[in-house]
Design an enzyme around this catalytic site. Structure first.
Site, PDB file in Angstrom:
ATOM      1  N   ASP A   1      -0.521  30.718 -48.862  1.00  0.00           N
ATOM      2  CA  ASP A   1      -0.813  30.103 -47.795  1.00  0.00           C
ATOM      3  C   ASP A   1       0.584  29.644 -47.082  1.00  0.00           C
ATOM      4  O   ASP A   1       1.583  29.613 -47.757  1.00  0.00           O
ATOM      5  CB  ASP A   1      -1.567  28.852 -47.703  1.00  0.00           C
ATOM      6  CG  ASP A   1      -3.043  29.307 -48.332  1.00  0.00           C
ATOM      7  OD1 ASP A   1      -3.471  30.281 -48.332  1.00  0.00           O
ATOM      8  OD2 ASP A   1      -3.873  28.167 -48.374  1.00  0.00           O
ATOM      9  N   ASP A   2       0.363  29.244 -45.708  1.00  0.00           N
ATOM     10  CA  ASP A   2       1.553  28.716 -44.971  1.00  0.00           C
ATOM     11  C   ASP A   2       2.551  29.615 -44.509  1.00  0.00           C
ATOM     12  O   ASP A   2       3.686  29.297 -43.915  1.00  0.00           O
ATOM     13  CB  ASP A   2       2.101  27.284 -45.531  1.00  0.00           C
ATOM     14  CG  ASP A   2       1.016  26.394 -45.687  1.00  0.00           C
ATOM     15  OD1 ASP A   2       0.042  26.717 -44.879  1.00  0.00           O
ATOM     16  OD2 ASP A   2       1.259  25.417 -46.209  1.00  0.00           O
TER      17      ASP A   2
ATOM     18  N   HIS B   1      -4.526  31.964 -41.418  1.00  0.00           N
ATOM     19  CA  HIS B   1      -4.317  30.570 -41.736  1.00  0.00           C
ATOM     20  C   HIS B   1      -4.401  29.849 -40.499  1.00  0.00           C
ATOM     21  O   HIS B   1      -3.856  28.617 -40.413  1.00  0.00           O
ATOM     22  CB  HIS B   1      -3.256  30.252 -42.715  1.00  0.00           C
ATOM     23  CG  HIS B   1      -3.472  29.314 -43.517  1.00  0.00           C
ATOM     24  ND1 HIS B   1      -4.398  28.795 -44.272  1.00  0.00           N
ATOM     25  CD2 HIS B   1      -2.347  28.103 -43.729  1.00  0.00           C
ATOM     26  CE1 HIS B   1      -4.365  27.678 -45.010  1.00  0.00           C
ATOM     27  NE2 HIS B   1      -3.044  27.252 -44.488  1.00  0.00           N
TER      28      HIS B   1
ATOM     29  N   HIS C   1      -1.660  26.166 -38.056  1.00  0.00           N
ATOM     30  CA  HIS C   1      -2.122  25.093 -39.443  1.00  0.00           C
ATOM     31  C   HIS C   1      -2.889  24.076 -38.918  1.00  0.00           C
ATOM     32  O   HIS C   1      -2.715  22.742 -39.380  1.00  0.00           O
ATOM     33  CB  HIS C   1      -0.759  24.751 -40.117  1.00  0.00           C
ATOM     34  CG  HIS C   1      -1.346  24.640 -41.347  1.00  0.00           C
ATOM     35  ND1 HIS C   1      -1.395  23.442 -41.910  1.00  0.00           N
ATOM     36  CD2 HIS C   1      -1.076  25.415 -42.630  1.00  0.00           C
ATOM     37  CE1 HIS C   1      -1.910  23.345 -43.321  1.00  0.00           C
ATOM     38  NE2 HIS C   1      -1.346  24.476 -43.554  1.00  0.00           N
TER      39      HIS C   1
ATOM     40  N   HIS D   1       1.210  28.686 -52.546  1.00  0.00           N
ATOM     41  CA  HIS D   1       2.026  28.582 -51.067  1.00  0.00           C
ATOM     42  C   HIS D   1       3.203  29.341 -51.184  1.00  0.00           C
ATOM     43  O   HIS D   1       3.925  29.369 -52.245  1.00  0.00           O
ATOM     44  CB  HIS D   1       2.094  27.072 -50.609  1.00  0.00           C
ATOM     45  CG  HIS D   1       0.801  26.497 -50.524  1.00  0.00           C
ATOM     46  ND1 HIS D   1       0.270  25.804 -51.539  1.00  0.00           N
ATOM     47  CD2 HIS D   1       0.266  26.153 -49.293  1.00  0.00           C
ATOM     48  CE1 HIS D   1      -0.932  25.298 -50.722  1.00  0.00           C
ATOM     49  NE2 HIS D   1      -0.761  25.473 -49.766  1.00  0.00           N
TER      50      HIS D   1
END
Length: 710
Positions: free
Chosen positions: A90-91, A141, A145, A242
């Site tokens: 993620d991210d 995602h 965010h 991540h």
């Protein structure tokens, strides 16, 4: 007073300015949203979301698999088969950590699913393309965010739509997988999060949560990350990790250890879609999505460029402001030492002086002005009042006073420069003092003003103008401006020998100098600035005498203030352009051209023109920066201004009482001043000619005959 033919003032630029500021705020807001991205995941499995928080989430979901299809009446969940792991990141994409994660995956021949943040996709589209080229899968995602469970529906739709467009522009394909930010396992889902996932399913998104949350964003250590990512008893799992949002060195190291260890145990590493035997999740993007995504990327890049430019502009303005203050203080100290403790005492100047008072409809103050001049403690003085076609009986008032040494000359209305030139021609003395008809002198003003002429190189002398009507808030603001800006600047100009303006309220000239430069010019609206620049370019020194005090009536309403400053600013620009060739000259003219003109251009034109954008940037800061930091910065600047104001007031031997109005001055008065500059520049650019804007007098300066202002 000067006559000018003028078209109506332009107004369309105010709409354009407002539109430009709105667009700037929108661009900065976009930049604030995409640069202030958070990271991390939600609570751990069984982390205590609580029964109340989970209300509305079907038990089938909380006890089921991490892949959820929610576009049907009943939710459908899927789990990965045994010894199958779908690593998810993620991210990202992150320019530092995503390439390292990809390198580790490639080295161990593993595939994974990357849930990308749309704003970061726009920043690093090449990394997104590399992810796909190396056989990995991409999911959404959100764009910034955002917490979908706490966002309104329009924000959710926008977050998902923008992310799809960003990926489409970068890869030509659209995502369907979605991992909501701050999520973890199905057991940790809350009611609002589940509702958000149900709504997202309506636009074709499949939710992907996790079986194993490594909490690598907390940087618990490589062994802890490896342990958290390892399924129990050979089961399959979607593992949450991540590749962006912070320091991911531990994640990369843990990944490099995890892959070979689990591979030896018979695990395979694949994408989410391949792990559950689903069709490829990414679909070809239409031309509309690709083009709109490209426009979005350009807008984001442009917003980032604007924010960077504003940061640079703010830095430059701050540096220039501090440098200006430092130069002012140093020059003021030098000026004070020079004028208050002169090294060489010259014989006093007592030669005859002619005081010329141009007057047009000055009935409110003219009697007080003339009485204050006649009461001067100067041995040889004549006063010439030139009535410029007044319609309020100004000349009659002076004549009825029958004061010795006072002459009244009448002429048809021709403007202030013409009235001054009439008085210059009629004057008998070789030293001339030019005074506005709304100005009151102290008994020693004339004497102190002309003492500088003991130096034969001095051609003109500026006095110290003070605001008489300072009891109201607007008057206090102008009083502070006169003391801080005008008089502090004049001390600096004196030391640097580049005085650009002797104010019309009080100035002294040698007669021969005025005749040599052709008298008072009439082709600009700032005849005092134009005249002063002529004197400098003729090779004479122009100095400032702080002790020669003149009390003048300042505008008492915002409308009158606007008119006065509009004329001043426009006229100053005219004079600057007219005397631009001083840049190439030597001597006093060169000092004006290379010191005075650049200073005026920067601090009276360029910086005020940028002030609206700076204010928008401040509003942007209120939206996206900690209020404590902003309050501290504003308090620091205000303290610096207060110290400057206090120093200037002390130099002028004024009370510190008006300092209380300084914060309000910054919030209201400053905006009026920079809008005046905007109006003046637009008027000049389109070629309009501005009329003389005369101020309505109230007679408050006349009160100074009997008392000083508080």
């Amino acid at each position: 007073m000067a006559r000018h033919v003028a078209r109506r003032d332009p107004r369309a630029h105010w709409i354009l300015l407002l539109l430009g500021l709105v667009l700037l705020l929108a661009a900065l807001t976009l930049n604030g949203l995409v640069t202030g991205l958070a990271g991390g995941s939600g609570p751990a499995v069984g982390g205590g979301a609580g029964a109340d928080a989970a209300a509305g989430v079907p038990k089938q979901v909380t006890s089921g698999g991490p892949v959820l299809r929610l576009d049907r009446p009943e939710p459908v969940d899927r789990t990965l088969p045994d010894r199958t792991i779908a690593l998810t990141f993620d991210d990202g994409p992150d320019p530092r950590w995503t390439p390292q994660v990809l390198d580790v995956l490639r080295r161990h021949r593993a595939h994974a699913t990357f849930f990308v943040v749309g704003a970061r996709v726009n920043e690093h589209p090449d990394l997104v393309r590399r992810i796909l080229d190396e056989g990995h899968e991409i999911g959404s995602h959100t764009f910034t965010h955002a917490d979908l469970g706490g966002a309104p529906q329009w924000r959710r739709d926008l977050e998902l739509s923008l992310t799809r467009k960003a990926v489409a522009a970068a890869t030509g394909r659209e995502v369907t997988l979605l991992r909501p930010p701050f999520s973890s396992s199905p057991q940790a889902l809350t009611g609002p999060e589940y509702a958000a996932l149900r709504a997202a399913a309506g636009s074709g998104h499949v939710a992907v949560l996790a079986d194993r949350d490594t909490k690598d964003w907390q940087r618990p250590g490589v062994p802890a990350i490896v342990e958290a990512a390892t399924p129990a008893k050979g089961r399959g799992a979607v593992v949450l990790m991540h590749d962006g949002g912070g320091d991911r060195a531990q994640t990369v190291a843990a990944l490099d250890r995890l892959l070979p260890e689990l591979t030896r145990q018979g695990y395979r590493f694949t994408t989410v879609s391949a792990g559950i035997d689903a069709p490829e999740s990414m679909l070809p993007a239409g031309a509309g999505s690709r083009w709109s995504g490209t426009a979005l990327r350009w807008a984001q890049q442009g917003a980032g460029g604007l924010a960077a430019a504003m940061n640079v502009l703010l830095g430059i303005a701050l540096v220039l402001g501090v440098a200006r203050l430092a130069v002012q203080v140093v020059c003021a100290q030098r000026h004070v030492r020079r004028v208050r403790r002169p090294r060489h005492r010259r014989p006093p100047v007592t030669v005859p002086v002619s005081v010329i008072v141009p007057a047009y409809n000055e009935a409110a103050n003219i009697a007080a002005t003339v009485r204050s001049l006649v009461a001067s403690a100067y041995p040889a003085l004549e006063v010439i009042v030139v009535d410029d076609g007044s319609t309020d009986g100004t000349a009659d008032i002076v004549e009825r006073m029958r004061l010795r040494g006072v002459r009244v000359l009448r002429q048809a209305n021709a403007g202030k420069p013409a009235a001054l030139n009439t008085g210059i021609r009629a004057a008998r003395a070789d030293l001339l003092v030019l005074v506005d008809g709304d100005t009151v002198f102290q008994p020693d003003t004339v004497y102190r003003l002309v003492q500088g002429f003991a130096d034969p190189t001095v051609g003109a002398i500026s006095g110290n103008t003070k605001v008489a009507n300072r009891r109201r808030l607007l008057g206090r603001w102008q009083h502070l401006e006169y003391v801080i800006g005008f008089n502090l600047d004049r001390r600096m100009y004196d030391v640097l020998e580049c005085m650009p303006t002797i104010p019309g309220a009080i100035g002294a000239f040698r007669r021969q100098v005025l005749l040599a430069v052709g008298g008072v010019p009439a082709d600009t609206l700032a005849e005092d600035t134009d005249l002063t620049m002529r004197v400098l370019r003729a090779g004479w020194r122009v100095v400032y005498e702080e002790a020669a005090i003149a009390w003048t009536e300042a505008p008492s309403s915002l409308r009158q203030l606007w008119r006065q400053r509009y004329r001043w600013c426009y006229g100053t620009m005219q004079a600057m352009w007219k005397h631009r060739h001083a840049l190439r000259e030597r001597g006093a003219g060169g000092k004006l051209g290379r010191r005075g003109l650049p200073y005026l251009a920067v601090f009276q034109l360029v910086l005020p023109l940028t002030a609206p954008a700076v204010d928008v940037f401040a509003l942007y800061g209120l939206l996206f920066l900690p209020w404590s930091s902003l309050a501290l910065a504003w308090a620091g600047l205000l303290l610096l201004q207060a110290l400057t104001a206090g120093y200037a007031l002390r130099l002028d031997r004024e009370r510190l009482g008006p300092l209380w109005s300084l914060p309000l001055q910054q919030l209201v008065y400053r905006q009026v001043m920079y809008l005046v500059v905007v109006q003046s520049v637009v008027t000049a650019v389109i070629g309009n000619r501005l009329r003389w804007q005369r101020m309505v007098r109230t007679g408050e300066a006349a009160a100074l005959v009997t008392g000083r202002p508080s």
